[in-house]
Scaffold this motif. Sequence first.
Motif, PDB file in Angstrom:
ATOM      1  N   MET A   1       6.838  -8.300   3.362  1.00 11.95           N
ATOM      2  CA  MET A   1       6.658  -8.448   4.787  1.00 11.95           C
ATOM      3  C   MET A   1       5.522  -9.420   5.072  1.00 11.95           C
ATOM      4  O   MET A   1       4.663  -9.671   4.219  1.00 11.95           O
ATOM      5  N   LYS A   2       5.479  -9.947   6.274  1.00  7.71           N
ATOM      6  CA  LYS A   2       4.368 -10.774   6.732  1.00  7.71           C
ATOM      7  C   LYS A   2       3.335  -9.855   7.367  1.00  7.71           C
ATOM      8  O   LYS A   2       3.595  -9.224   8.390  1.00  7.71           O
ATOM      9  N   ILE A   3       2.173  -9.797   6.738  1.00  3.69           N
ATOM     10  CA  ILE A   3       1.147  -8.839   7.130  1.00  3.69           C
ATOM     11  C   ILE A   3      -0.121  -9.571   7.515  1.00  3.69           C
ATOM     12  O   ILE A   3      -0.602 -10.441   6.775  1.00  3.69           O
ATOM     13  N   GLY A  12     -10.497  -4.489   4.544  1.00  4.80           N
ATOM     14  CA  GLY A  12      -9.541  -5.561   4.781  1.00  4.80           C
ATOM     15  C   GLY A  12      -9.240  -6.349   3.524  1.00  4.80           C
ATOM     16  O   GLY A  12      -8.087  -6.637   3.205  1.00  4.80           O
ATOM     17  N   ARG A  13     -10.284  -6.700   2.786  1.00  4.94           N
ATOM     18  CA  ARG A  13     -10.093  -7.452   1.552  1.00  4.94           C
ATOM     19  C   ARG A  13      -9.347  -6.623   0.505  1.00  4.94           C
ATOM     20  O   ARG A  13      -8.493  -7.135  -0.222  1.00  4.94           O
ATOM     21  N   GLY A  14      -9.663  -5.331   0.434  1.00  8.17           N
ATOM     22  CA  GLY A  14      -8.991  -4.466  -0.530  1.00  8.17           C
ATOM     23  C   GLY A  14      -7.516  -4.322  -0.245  1.00  8.17           C
ATOM     24  O   GLY A  14      -6.678  -4.399  -1.154  1.00  8.17           O
ATOM     25  N   LEU A  15      -7.171  -4.126   1.020  1.00  6.78           N
ATOM     26  CA  LEU A  15      -5.760  -4.033   1.378  1.00  6.78           C
ATOM     27  C   LEU A  15      -5.040  -5.349   1.112  1.00  6.78           C
ATOM     28  O   LEU A  15      -3.889  -5.354   0.658  1.00  6.78           O
ATOM     29  N   ALA A  16      -5.704  -6.460   1.390  1.00  6.86           N
ATOM     30  CA  ALA A  16      -5.088  -7.764   1.113  1.00  6.86           C
ATOM     31  C   ALA A  16      -4.788  -7.907  -0.372  1.00  6.86           C
ATOM     32  O   ALA A  16      -3.717  -8.399  -0.760  1.00  6.86           O
ATOM     33  N   ALA A  22       1.582  -6.680  -4.432  1.00  3.09           N
ATOM     34  CA  ALA A  22       2.886  -6.028  -4.310  1.00  3.09           C
ATOM     35  C   ALA A  22       3.971  -6.985  -3.810  1.00  3.09           C
ATOM     36  O   ALA A  22       5.136  -6.596  -3.702  1.00  3.09           O
ATOM     37  N   GLY A  23       3.579  -8.221  -3.488  1.00  2.00           N
ATOM     38  CA  GLY A  23       4.565  -9.222  -3.110  1.00  2.00           C
ATOM     39  C   GLY A  23       4.659  -9.516  -1.625  1.00  2.00           C
ATOM     40  O   GLY A  23       5.480 -10.332  -1.211  1.00  2.00           O
ATOM     41  N   HIS A  24       3.825  -8.874  -0.820  1.00  2.00           N
ATOM     42  CA  HIS A  24       3.835  -9.155   0.615  1.00  2.00           C
ATOM     43  C   HIS A  24       3.063 -10.437   0.906  1.00  2.00           C
ATOM     44  O   HIS A  24       2.169 -10.827   0.143  1.00  2.00           O
ATOM     45  N   GLU A  25       3.423 -11.081   2.001  1.00  2.00           N
ATOM     46  CA  GLU A  25       2.731 -12.299   2.441  1.00  2.00           C
ATOM     47  C   GLU A  25       1.598 -11.880   3.367  1.00  2.00           C
ATOM     48  O   GLU A  25       1.838 -11.453   4.491  1.00  2.00           O
ATOM     49  N   VAL A  26       0.371 -11.980   2.881  1.00  2.00           N
ATOM     50  CA  VAL A  26      -0.774 -11.408   3.578  1.00  2.00           C
ATOM     51  C   VAL A  26      -1.764 -12.492   3.983  1.00  2.00           C
ATOM     52  O   VAL A  26      -2.081 -13.380   3.192  1.00  2.00           O
ATOM     53  N   VAL A  27      -2.229 -12.419   5.228  1.00  3.47           N
ATOM     54  CA  VAL A  27      -3.357 -13.238   5.661  1.00  3.47           C
ATOM     55  C   VAL A  27      -4.417 -12.308   6.229  1.00  3.47           C
ATOM     56  O   VAL A  27      -4.110 -11.259   6.801  1.00  3.47           O
ATOM     57  N   VAL A  28      -5.670 -12.690   6.039  1.00  8.66           N
ATOM     58  CA  VAL A  28      -6.791 -11.922   6.564  1.00  8.66           C
ATOM     59  C   VAL A  28      -7.415 -12.696   7.714  1.00  8.66           C
ATOM     60  O   VAL A  28      -7.741 -13.882   7.577  1.00  8.66           O
ATOM     61  N   GLY A  29      -7.545 -12.031   8.854  1.00  6.44           N
ATOM     62  CA  GLY A  29      -8.170 -12.642  10.015  1.00  6.44           C
ATOM     63  C   GLY A  29      -9.609 -12.183  10.148  1.00  6.44           C
ATOM     64  O   GLY A  29      -9.924 -11.009   9.933  1.00  6.44           O
ATOM     65  N   SER A 152       4.737   3.847   5.685  1.00  4.93           N
ATOM     66  CA  SER A 152       4.818   4.667   4.470  1.00  4.93           C
ATOM     67  C   SER A 152       5.225   3.814   3.275  1.00  4.93           C
ATOM     68  O   SER A 152       4.696   3.989   2.159  1.00  4.93           O
ATOM     69  N   GLU A 153       6.142   2.872   3.488  1.00  2.00           N
ATOM     70  CA  GLU A 153       6.529   1.978   2.397  1.00  2.00           C
ATOM     71  C   GLU A 153       5.383   1.051   2.005  1.00  2.00           C
ATOM     72  O   GLU A 153       5.197   0.731   0.826  1.00  2.00           O
ATOM     73  N   LEU A 154       4.597   0.618   2.981  1.00  6.79           N
ATOM     74  CA  LEU A 154       3.437  -0.215   2.667  1.00  6.79           C
ATOM     75  C   LEU A 154       2.383   0.588   1.906  1.00  6.79           C
ATOM     76  O   LEU A 154       1.713   0.049   1.016  1.00  6.79           O
ATOM     77  N   VAL A 155       2.236   1.857   2.250  1.00 12.61           N
ATOM     78  CA  VAL A 155       1.326   2.720   1.494  1.00 12.61           C
ATOM     79  C   VAL A 155       1.772   2.792   0.034  1.00 12.61           C
ATOM     80  O   VAL A 155       0.953   2.685  -0.893  1.00 12.61           O
ATOM     81  N   ARG A 156       3.076   2.955  -0.180  1.00 13.17           N
ATOM     82  CA  ARG A 156       3.592   2.981  -1.548  1.00 13.17           C
ATOM     83  C   ARG A 156       3.357   1.641  -2.245  1.00 13.17           C
ATOM     84  O   ARG A 156       3.000   1.595  -3.422  1.00 13.17           O
ATOM     85  N   SER A 157       3.558   0.541  -1.504  1.00 14.89           N
ATOM     86  CA  SER A 157       3.317  -0.783  -2.078  1.00 14.89           C
ATOM     87  C   SER A 157       1.881  -0.941  -2.544  1.00 14.89           C
ATOM     88  O   SER A 157       1.600  -1.625  -3.528  1.00 14.89           O
ATOM     89  N   ALA A 158       0.966  -0.304  -1.818  1.00 16.53           N
ATOM     90  CA  ALA A 158      -0.452  -0.409  -2.150  1.00 16.53           C
ATOM     91  C   ALA A 158      -0.850   0.498  -3.310  1.00 16.53           C
ATOM     92  O   ALA A 158      -1.991   0.448  -3.770  1.00 16.53           O
ATOM     93  N   GLY A 159       0.088   1.330  -3.780  1.00 19.67           N
ATOM     94  CA  GLY A 159      -0.204   2.183  -4.924  1.00 19.67           C
ATOM     95  C   GLY A 159      -0.571   3.603  -4.592  1.00 19.67           C
ATOM     96  O   GLY A 159      -1.101   4.328  -5.441  1.00 19.67           O
ATOM     97  N   TYR A 160      -0.252   4.034  -3.363  1.00 22.47           N
ATOM     98  CA  TYR A 160      -0.587   5.379  -2.917  1.00 22.47           C
ATOM     99  C   TYR A 160       0.657   6.166  -2.519  1.00 22.47           C
ATOM    100  O   TYR A 160       1.750   5.611  -2.424  1.00 22.47           O
ATOM    101  N   VAL A 161       0.463   7.456  -2.259  1.00 20.68           N
ATOM    102  CA  VAL A 161       1.550   8.347  -1.846  1.00 20.68           C
ATOM    103  C   VAL A 161       1.347   8.692  -0.374  1.00 20.68           C
ATOM    104  O   VAL A 161       0.332   9.302  -0.015  1.00 20.68           O
ATOM    105  N   PRO A 162       2.281   8.325   0.512  1.00 14.36           N
ATOM    106  CA  PRO A 162       2.107   8.646   1.933  1.00 14.36           C
ATOM    107  C   PRO A 162       2.366  10.123   2.209  1.00 14.36           C
ATOM    108  O   PRO A 162       3.296  10.718   1.669  1.00 14.36           O
ATOM    109  N   VAL A 163       1.518  10.703   3.052  1.00 10.99           N
ATOM    110  CA  VAL A 163       1.694  12.094   3.489  1.00 10.99           C
ATOM    111  C   VAL A 163       1.682  12.108   5.020  1.00 10.99           C
ATOM    112  O   VAL A 163       0.622  11.947   5.629  1.00 10.99           O
ATOM    113  N   PRO A 164       2.850  12.257   5.662  1.00 12.67           N
ATOM    114  CA  PRO A 164       2.880  12.316   7.127  1.00 12.67           C
ATOM    115  C   PRO A 164       2.154  13.566   7.628  1.00 12.67           C
ATOM    116  O   PRO A 164       2.322  14.661   7.075  1.00 12.67           O
TER     117      PRO A 164
END
Length: 199
Positions: A1-3, A12-16, A22-29, A152-164
Amino acid sequence: MKIGILGAGRMGRGLAELLGKAGHEVVVGSRMPGRSSFPAVSLNHAITRSEVVFIALPHTAIEPNAELLATVTPDTVVVDLANGVRVEDGRIRSVLERPHGRWVADLLPQARVVRAFTHVPDELLVSRAVRQPNTWAIAVAADDAGALAIVSELVRSAGYVPVPVGDLNHSAVLDPGGPLFPNMYLPGDMCDLLDRQGA
């Protein structure tokens, strides 16, 4: 995704780093991209080119940039991970009288706001995901089921388990003073804690 990630601080830097790997297209503002030690664009550029926008700004920087944040296109998924923190009688508390995610959703009524990544100490964000991937829980709250699924899918992409944990009206458990803040849990332990709290 474009993030787009608004904020070039440690979160911010850590999430980037995690989402980029994980393959997402990320820019930091950044509010001051020319002074950032991390490759950054303007906040406006990060907003306009992104499908999902993470607010990793300090809480105190949100209202001064409310007009800019309001330019997010309708139905954009906005992930709020900012925290307004105060200390009272030796206890961490929120500066707000309502959940932070609800406050952001009221500021940005056109957006699909999700609250996530708020209870993670910034110094642990990358190391836990890299060293123990798919082990640690990230609490996620949203009113919109579709936005919840995307984040939730982005949480998984980042290496974590989402808990609603419910909708934004019940997202104070993620805020300063809530039972999850500022700690990390395994998914089962998080669910057990929230059950004991009646959350």
